[in-house]
Design a protein around this motif. Structure first.
Motif, PDB file in Angstrom:
ATOM      1  N   LEU A 294     -60.777 -68.493 -59.635  1.00 48.77           N
ATOM      2  CA  LEU A 294     -60.184 -69.707 -60.337  1.00 48.77           C
ATOM      3  C   LEU A 294     -60.801 -70.755 -59.531  1.00 48.77           C
ATOM      4  O   LEU A 294     -60.654 -70.593 -58.309  1.00 48.77           O
ATOM      5  CB  LEU A 294     -58.813 -69.474 -60.856  1.00 48.77           C
ATOM      6  N   PRO A 295     -61.040 -71.991 -60.149  1.00 53.60           N
ATOM      7  CA  PRO A 295     -61.615 -73.117 -59.442  1.00 53.60           C
ATOM      8  C   PRO A 295     -60.266 -73.677 -58.504  1.00 53.60           C
ATOM      9  O   PRO A 295     -60.767 -74.431 -57.420  1.00 53.60           O
ATOM     10  CB  PRO A 295     -61.852 -74.355 -60.493  1.00 53.60           C
ATOM     11  N   ASP A 296     -59.151 -73.561 -58.900  1.00 53.16           N
ATOM     12  CA  ASP A 296     -58.027 -73.958 -57.983  1.00 53.16           C
ATOM     13  C   ASP A 296     -57.603 -72.888 -56.789  1.00 53.16           C
ATOM     14  O   ASP A 296     -56.527 -73.133 -56.163  1.00 53.16           O
ATOM     15  CB  ASP A 296     -56.979 -74.509 -58.459  1.00 53.16           C
ATOM     16  N   ASP A 297     -58.475 -71.728 -56.664  1.00 53.27           N
ATOM     17  CA  ASP A 297     -57.890 -70.659 -55.895  1.00 53.27           C
ATOM     18  C   ASP A 297     -58.843 -70.335 -54.827  1.00 53.27           C
ATOM     19  O   ASP A 297     -59.099 -68.974 -54.755  1.00 53.27           O
ATOM     20  CB  ASP A 297     -57.417 -69.545 -56.921  1.00 53.27           C
ATOM     21  N   LEU A 298     -59.576 -71.143 -54.186  1.00 58.50           N
ATOM     22  CA  LEU A 298     -60.463 -71.075 -53.299  1.00 58.50           C
ATOM     23  C   LEU A 298     -59.844 -71.087 -51.741  1.00 58.50           C
ATOM     24  O   LEU A 298     -60.790 -70.739 -50.862  1.00 58.50           O
ATOM     25  CB  LEU A 298     -61.555 -71.846 -53.392  1.00 58.50           C
ATOM     26  N   GLU A 299     -58.848 -71.316 -51.438  1.00 60.81           N
ATOM     27  CA  GLU A 299     -58.481 -71.435 -50.329  1.00 60.81           C
ATOM     28  C   GLU A 299     -58.144 -69.957 -49.604  1.00 60.81           C
ATOM     29  O   GLU A 299     -57.701 -69.106 -50.250  1.00 60.81           O
ATOM     30  CB  GLU A 299     -57.186 -72.411 -50.067  1.00 60.81           C
ATOM     31  N   PRO A 300     -58.255 -69.981 -48.276  1.00 64.68           N
ATOM     32  CA  PRO A 300     -58.072 -68.548 -47.589  1.00 64.68           C
ATOM     33  C   PRO A 300     -56.647 -68.328 -47.477  1.00 64.68           C
ATOM     34  O   PRO A 300     -55.763 -69.093 -47.558  1.00 64.68           O
ATOM     35  CB  PRO A 300     -58.791 -68.693 -46.226  1.00 64.68           C
TER      36      PRO A 300
ATOM     37  N   ALA B 151     -59.302 -65.313 -72.674  1.00 69.60           N
ATOM     38  CA  ALA B 151     -59.348 -66.562 -71.620  1.00 69.60           C
ATOM     39  C   ALA B 151     -57.991 -66.587 -70.621  1.00 69.60           C
ATOM     40  O   ALA B 151     -58.032 -66.493 -69.621  1.00 69.60           O
ATOM     41  CB  ALA B 151     -59.763 -68.011 -72.066  1.00 69.60           C
ATOM     42  N   GLN B 152     -57.021 -66.434 -71.498  1.00 67.38           N
ATOM     43  CA  GLN B 152     -55.748 -66.359 -70.711  1.00 67.38           C
ATOM     44  C   GLN B 152     -55.543 -65.084 -69.896  1.00 67.38           C
ATOM     45  O   GLN B 152     -55.076 -65.094 -68.938  1.00 67.38           O
ATOM     46  CB  GLN B 152     -54.485 -66.550 -71.858  1.00 67.38           C
ATOM     47  N   LEU B 153     -55.893 -64.022 -70.544  1.00 66.04           N
ATOM     48  CA  LEU B 153     -55.961 -62.904 -69.756  1.00 66.04           C
ATOM     49  C   LEU B 153     -56.648 -62.873 -68.520  1.00 66.04           C
ATOM     50  O   LEU B 153     -56.298 -62.419 -67.484  1.00 66.04           O
ATOM     51  CB  LEU B 153     -56.231 -61.478 -70.625  1.00 66.04           C
ATOM     52  N   VAL B 154     -58.022 -63.242 -68.693  1.00 65.99           N
ATOM     53  CA  VAL B 154     -58.741 -63.575 -67.598  1.00 65.99           C
ATOM     54  C   VAL B 154     -58.269 -64.283 -66.545  1.00 65.99           C
ATOM     55  O   VAL B 154     -58.269 -63.878 -65.411  1.00 65.99           O
ATOM     56  CB  VAL B 154     -60.142 -63.819 -68.042  1.00 65.99           C
ATOM     57  N   ALA B 155     -57.705 -65.455 -66.993  1.00 68.07           N
ATOM     58  CA  ALA B 155     -57.223 -66.289 -65.940  1.00 68.07           C
ATOM     59  C   ALA B 155     -56.026 -65.552 -65.255  1.00 68.07           C
ATOM     60  O   ALA B 155     -55.835 -65.673 -63.983  1.00 68.07           O
ATOM     61  CB  ALA B 155     -56.605 -67.620 -66.554  1.00 68.07           C
ATOM     62  N   ARG B 156     -55.183 -65.013 -65.924  1.00 66.28           N
ATOM     63  CA  ARG B 156     -53.962 -64.240 -65.340  1.00 66.28           C
ATOM     64  C   ARG B 156     -54.520 -63.148 -64.358  1.00 66.28           C
ATOM     65  O   ARG B 156     -53.757 -62.855 -63.291  1.00 66.28           O
ATOM     66  CB  ARG B 156     -52.924 -63.766 -66.331  1.00 66.28           C
ATOM     67  N   TRP B 157     -55.464 -62.447 -64.856  1.00 66.82           N
ATOM     68  CA  TRP B 157     -56.158 -61.426 -63.675  1.00 66.82           C
ATOM     69  C   TRP B 157     -56.729 -62.068 -62.890  1.00 66.82           C
ATOM     70  O   TRP B 157     -56.632 -61.383 -61.632  1.00 66.82           O
ATOM     71  CB  TRP B 157     -56.993 -60.530 -64.750  1.00 66.82           C
ATOM     72  N   LEU B 158     -57.445 -62.919 -62.736  1.00 65.37           N
ATOM     73  CA  LEU B 158     -57.996 -63.707 -61.537  1.00 65.37           C
ATOM     74  C   LEU B 158     -57.163 -64.224 -60.572  1.00 65.37           C
ATOM     75  O   LEU B 158     -57.232 -64.043 -59.331  1.00 65.37           O
ATOM     76  CB  LEU B 158     -58.686 -64.764 -62.010  1.00 65.37           C
ATOM     77  N   ARG B 159     -55.794 -64.714 -61.269  1.00 66.38           N
ATOM     78  CA  ARG B 159     -55.002 -65.034 -60.312  1.00 66.38           C
ATOM     79  C   ARG B 159     -54.025 -63.963 -59.584  1.00 66.38           C
ATOM     80  O   ARG B 159     -53.905 -63.981 -58.252  1.00 66.38           O
ATOM     81  CB  ARG B 159     -53.673 -65.913 -61.309  1.00 66.38           C
TER      82      ARG B 159
ATOM     83  N   VAL C 139     -65.318 -69.880 -60.412  1.00 64.75           N
ATOM     84  CA  VAL C 139     -66.437 -70.037 -59.509  1.00 64.75           C
ATOM     85  C   VAL C 139     -66.940 -68.881 -58.881  1.00 64.75           C
ATOM     86  O   VAL C 139     -65.788 -67.942 -58.792  1.00 64.75           O
ATOM     87  CB  VAL C 139     -65.594 -70.906 -58.241  1.00 64.75           C
ATOM     88  N   ALA C 140     -68.256 -68.721 -58.800  1.00 68.52           N
ATOM     89  CA  ALA C 140     -68.961 -67.563 -58.290  1.00 68.52           C
ATOM     90  C   ALA C 140     -68.564 -67.441 -56.819  1.00 68.52           C
ATOM     91  O   ALA C 140     -68.704 -68.430 -55.764  1.00 68.52           O
ATOM     92  CB  ALA C 140     -70.393 -67.467 -58.522  1.00 68.52           C
ATOM     93  N   VAL C 141     -68.339 -66.304 -56.341  1.00 70.94           N
ATOM     94  CA  VAL C 141     -68.330 -65.911 -54.715  1.00 70.94           C
ATOM     95  C   VAL C 141     -68.933 -64.830 -54.553  1.00 70.94           C
ATOM     96  O   VAL C 141     -69.254 -63.996 -55.320  1.00 70.94           O
ATOM     97  CB  VAL C 141     -66.694 -66.053 -54.405  1.00 70.94           C
ATOM     98  N   GLU C 142     -69.282 -64.827 -52.937  1.00 68.30           N
ATOM     99  CA  GLU C 142     -69.915 -63.184 -52.676  1.00 68.30           C
ATOM    100  C   GLU C 142     -68.932 -62.157 -52.210  1.00 68.30           C
ATOM    101  O   GLU C 142     -68.154 -62.515 -51.365  1.00 68.30           O
ATOM    102  CB  GLU C 142     -70.932 -63.639 -51.494  1.00 68.30           C
ATOM    103  N   LEU C 143     -69.079 -61.123 -52.662  1.00 64.95           N
ATOM    104  CA  LEU C 143     -68.225 -59.925 -52.390  1.00 64.95           C
ATOM    105  C   LEU C 143     -69.202 -58.805 -51.908  1.00 64.95           C
ATOM    106  O   LEU C 143     -69.625 -58.077 -52.658  1.00 64.95           O
ATOM    107  CB  LEU C 143     -67.465 -59.453 -53.787  1.00 64.95           C
ATOM    108  N   ASP C 144     -69.444 -59.076 -50.652  1.00 69.27           N
ATOM    109  CA  ASP C 144     -70.497 -57.966 -49.875  1.00 69.27           C
ATOM    110  C   ASP C 144     -71.585 -57.700 -50.779  1.00 69.27           C
ATOM    111  O   ASP C 144     -72.092 -56.547 -50.997  1.00 69.27           O
ATOM    112  CB  ASP C 144     -69.630 -56.529 -49.867  1.00 69.27           C
TER     113      ASP C 144
ATOM    114  N   THR D 172     -71.633 -60.565 -57.056  1.00 71.27           N
ATOM    115  CA  THR D 172     -70.938 -61.877 -57.372  1.00 71.27           C
ATOM    116  C   THR D 172     -69.717 -61.507 -57.854  1.00 71.27           C
ATOM    117  O   THR D 172     -69.451 -60.727 -58.644  1.00 71.27           O
ATOM    118  CB  THR D 172     -71.788 -62.408 -58.225  1.00 71.27           C
ATOM    119  N   GLY D 173     -68.756 -62.159 -57.460  1.00 77.30           N
ATOM    120  CA  GLY D 173     -67.194 -62.166 -57.665  1.00 77.30           C
ATOM    121  C   GLY D 173     -66.927 -63.637 -58.407  1.00 77.30           C
ATOM    122  O   GLY D 173     -67.595 -64.633 -58.231  1.00 77.30           O
ATOM    123  N   TRP D 174     -65.701 -63.573 -58.708  1.00 76.34           N
ATOM    124  CA  TRP D 174     -65.095 -65.031 -59.516  1.00 76.34           C
ATOM    125  C   TRP D 174     -63.738 -65.298 -58.974  1.00 76.34           C
ATOM    126  O   TRP D 174     -62.823 -64.099 -58.765  1.00 76.34           O
ATOM    127  CB  TRP D 174     -65.066 -64.781 -60.873  1.00 76.34           C
TER     128      TRP D 174
END
Length: 394
Positions: free
Chosen positions: A279-285, A228-236, A267-272, A275-277
């Motif tokens: 972090l919930p606090d990282d959705l701003e453009p 979980a920590q590695l996934v969080a760091r990768w997503l960031r 949070v799921a997002v659309e990538l062309d 489905t991409g992902w």
């Protein structure tokens, strides 16, 4: 388009890459530790890549800064982790790397070595032999001593012996078992690559007990927490990305990836259309970034950060990756790979464009080539995994 889901286009992904990977002017890291932390870790299979990845992200970087962080301050640590690959981790990330990736690698390497020595007839009880061999290595290093692999083999009879591979084949030969014992111990986090007997362009490590080198053991975590920590760091750093990206990067399973995404509330997002992902606090453009140029080395973390690469690699996989999936030197313009680069025999950097990205791009990349040529100062680095393009001449 996925109904009701935030859409992230390629322009947004490239702006995130420019800022978070410290490649755009004004976004540079303060030092090599911050550069590594921004990318989770730096690839270290090819020793020169570590320094060249830092050069691309830290203004004024010179190899002594890396050597100080690795061998004096020990704020960076070389460690075998995801996909059985050697990385340089910030010390604060070691616990997550050990639990979330290295333990999985260690288990697989241990089982393979036991099987191979038994099948080769070197040891009747491979598990007992490996336990004793590991204990001997740790005993020899217990007083804070450092030793090369050759010194360990010469001093410890349990590390003697070789396994024949490819019998009857032109590529066959003898593989000593001693280095594989060290691989197991390093993946288990019990020994570490300490000081280096070569320059920044080569890897000639001396081994040390982890507790002696770092002054403490690697703090234990559960596998789930580590993943979980590695996934969080990768997503960031790399997000948004797909489950396939994460599974490949971690060298893990979809089950582990999906559990981590759920635990993080990703949070799921659309990538062309996929489905991409995030972090919930990282959705701003992300604010737009002015066009930028970069020359990245073989196996750079940015080039290797995803497995679904079309949005930045385009049609150039065959020219820039070898058949094993290792990236060669790459030339970037405004968040896309537009070619590669190589060195001449006298150390000069030569650009190898694969497309015409325009006058501004050509001039900016030529400046980067001049800057890197000056930095090399005549030193020539031969990539351990050259791409087809980097081997081309003309």
């Amino acid at each position: 388009m996925l109904s009701g889901v935030l859409r992230i286009d390629d322009a947004e992904r490239r702006a995130r890459l420019a800022r978070r990977h410290r490649l755009a002017p004004g976004e540079r890291a303060q030092d090599v530790v911050e550069a590594a932390d921004s990318l989770v870790c730096l690839h270290a299979t090819d020793p020169a890549t570590i320094a060249l990845s830092a050069w691309a992200r830290v203004d004024g970087f010179e190899p002594p800064e890396l050597e100080r962080a690795l061998y004096a301050e020990r704020s960076l640590v070389k460690h075998l982790a995801m996909r059985r690959t050697l990385f340089v981790f910030p010390r604060a990330t070691l616990s997550a790397a050990q639990a979330g990736a290295s333990e999985r690698v260690a288990g697989r390497e241990r089982r393979r070595l036991i099987r191979d020595v038994e099948q080769a007839g070197l040891r009747r009880d491979g598990e007992r032999w490996l336990t004793e061999a590991c204990a001997q290595v740790l005993e020899l290093l217990s007083d804070g001593r450092e030793a090369t692999a050759a010194e360990l083999r010469s001093g410890l009879p349990a590390l003697e012996g070789s396994i024949t591979y490819g019998e009857g084949k032109s590529w066959g030969g003898q593989a000593p078992i001693g280095p594989r014992v060290l691989t197991v111990l390093s993946a288990e986090g019990r020994i570490v690559r300490a000081s280096n007997e070569g320059r920044w362009t080569v890897s000639r490590p001396r081994w040390a007990a982890t507790s002696a080198w770092l002054g403490e053991e690697i703090a234990p975590l559960s596998e789930a927490d580590g993943v979980a920590q590695l996934v969080a760091r990768w997503l960031r750093a790399f997000g948004p990305g797909t489950e396939a990206d994460l599974k490949w990067w971690l060298g893990s399973t979809l089950t582990a990836v999906r559990r981590a995404l759920a635990d993080l509330g990703a949070v799921a997002v659309e990538l062309d259309g996929r489905t991409g992902w995030l972090l919930p606090d990282d959705l701003e453009p992300t604010a737009p970034v002015a066009p930028w140029a970069a020359l990245l080395p073989p196996l750079d973390p940015t080039t290797m950060g995803w497995t679904e690469r079309d949005w930045y690699l385009g049609p150039y996989k065959a020219q820039l990756f070898d058949t094993a999936g290792n990236a060669g030197p790459t030339m970037w313009w405004d968040g896309r790979i537009v070619g590669g680069w190589r060195q001449t025999e006298d150390g000069a950097v030569v650009l190898q464009p694969l497309e015409d990205a325009g006058t501004d791009a050509r001039r900016a990349l030529e400046r980067e080539a001049e800057r890197l040529t000056d930095w090399f100062g005549g030193t020539r680095v031969l990539p351990r995994f050259p791409s087809p393009l980097s081997q081309a001449r003309g």
